[in-house]
Motif scaffolding. Structure first.
Motif, PDB file in Angstrom:
ATOM      1  N   PRO A   1     -24.689  25.576  21.975  1.00 35.86           N
ATOM      2  CA  PRO A   1     -24.866  24.548  20.938  1.00 35.86           C
ATOM      3  C   PRO A   1     -25.726  23.400  21.464  1.00 35.86           C
ATOM      4  CG  PRO A   1     -22.560  25.178  21.163  1.00 35.86           C
ATOM      5  CD  PRO A   1     -23.271  25.783  22.318  1.00 35.86           C
ATOM      6  N   LYS A   2     -26.176  22.544  20.575  1.00 40.74           N
ATOM      7  CA  LYS A   2     -27.065  21.445  20.959  1.00 40.74           C
ATOM      8  C   LYS A   2     -26.448  20.531  22.008  1.00 40.74           C
ATOM      9  CE  LYS A   2     -29.575  21.363  16.577  1.00 40.74           C
ATOM     10  NZ  LYS A   2     -29.928  20.567  15.355  1.00 40.74           N
TER      11      LYS A   2
ATOM     12  N   ILE B   1     -17.238  25.384  17.230  1.00 39.26           N
ATOM     13  CA  ILE B   1     -18.461  24.795  17.787  1.00 39.26           C
ATOM     14  C   ILE B   1     -19.263  25.830  18.566  1.00 39.26           C
ATOM     15  CG2 ILE B   1     -19.368  23.093  19.413  1.00 39.26           C
ATOM     16  CD1 ILE B   1     -18.297  21.811  16.900  1.00 39.26           C
ATOM     17  N   ASN B   2     -18.610  26.560  19.451  1.00 34.14           N
ATOM     18  CA  ASN B   2     -19.313  27.501  20.320  1.00 34.14           C
ATOM     19  C   ASN B   2     -19.835  28.734  19.585  1.00 34.14           C
ATOM     20  OD1 ASN B   2     -19.047  26.027  22.679  1.00 34.14           O
ATOM     21  ND2 ASN B   2     -17.160  27.052  23.319  1.00 34.14           N
TER      22      ASN B   2
ATOM     23  N   ASN C   1     -22.311  27.898  15.400  1.00 36.81           N
ATOM     24  CA  ASN C   1     -23.469  27.924  16.296  1.00 36.81           C
ATOM     25  C   ASN C   1     -24.501  28.933  15.784  1.00 36.81           C
ATOM     26  OD1 ASN C   1     -25.281  27.872  18.366  1.00 36.81           O
ATOM     27  ND2 ASN C   1     -23.895  28.654  19.941  1.00 36.81           N
TER      28      ASN C   1
END
Length: 273
Positions: A106-107, A94-95, A99
């Protein structure tokens, strides 16, 4: 800022830029304590406590419509918790890896040890195996309608990965009394996931997942494996895609009652049948 390329580089980067030490025992203990709280809260929530009764009703509806059983076995929702190692592993994706705006966050913001226990939508999840390919969507739609009747937020979507994973993922939001960094009680929302798949896809899930595990931490995406016809990844991936096609054919044959009836009548008229 240099983008971390390996998992070890990522953990060092977290310590420097996010003030997060994923190797710290305090971070692990807080995560595991909160996941246990979430697990117990989900099990005792009215939505999950009453699911068996609802599935009995939905199974009857499905059988009337298709003359088939909905599930592979009597309803038994197996709920599991995401391990700490798996959560930290996902934070890397995610990071950093997924990304596209890195080094911007991230959002949903950075994943850190402070929000690791409620950032993801699959920290607590269950599995249900259907007999036929139309089962997962059938159940997902009814789960959403049932959640709405209880005043709960929910949503679902289909999953179709290139390595051969097919399923529907349903999410319902419940409130959990988590413990923060100061071990104070705070109420927060968490999504509980229910994965809906089929009998044939369940058979191959563990085989395909091992290739997904190996490759998901690699930067960038590649489809070169689709030409490596001598490898197990190639074989398992394409067997999964082929099974998905076969499942659709099976349902077409099941639902085409008129043709089946005509074939039966023709067989009775044939003296050699």
């Amino acid at each position: 800022m240099r983008k971390p390329e390996t998992f070890e580089e990522y953990k060092s980067w977290c310590g420097e830029f996010l003030q997060t030490d994923f190797d710290d025992d305090t971070s692990r203990n807080r995560y595991e304590t909160n996941l246990n709280i979430a697990y117990l809260a989900a099990e005792s929530h009215v939505f999950f406590e009453t699911l068996k009764k609802k599935f009995d009703e939905w199974s009857e509806d499905y059988k009337k419509a298709t003359d088939s059983e909905l599930l592979m076995s009597p309803f038994n929702l197996k709920v599991v918790k995401k391990t700490y190692e798996s959560a930290v592993d996902k934070s890397f994706r995610i990071n950093v890896l997924w990304n596209e705006d890195f080094p911007k966050e991230p959002k949903k913001g950075w994943v850190t040890s402070r929000n690791l226990h409620f950032y993801f939508n699959d920290g607590v999840r269950g599995y249900i195996v259907c007999r036929f390919i139309d089962g997962p969507k059938f159940i997902a739609e009814r789960l959403k309608k049932y959640a709405k009747s209880l005043g709960l937020k929910s949503h679902f979507y289909s999953q179709e990965r290139e390595e051969g994973y097919y399923a529907y993922h349903f999410y319902v939001t419940i409130h959990i009394p988590f413990i923060d960094e100061s071990f104070k009680r705070i109420v927060s929302e968490i999504e509980v996931e229910i994965q809906l798949t089929t009998q044939l896809q369940e058979v191959l899930k563990n085989l395909t997942h091992q290739f997904y595990e190996v490759n998901r931490l690699k930067p960038g995406k590649t489809s070169k494996w689709k030409w490596d016809y001598r490898t197990n990844r190639f074989r398992v991936g394409y067997i999964s895609h082929t099974l998905h096609l076969l499942e659709s054919i099976i349902v077409e044959i099941r639902d085409n009652k008129t043709e089946t009836s005509e074939l039966s009548e023709d067989s009775e008229k044939d003296p050699n049948a």
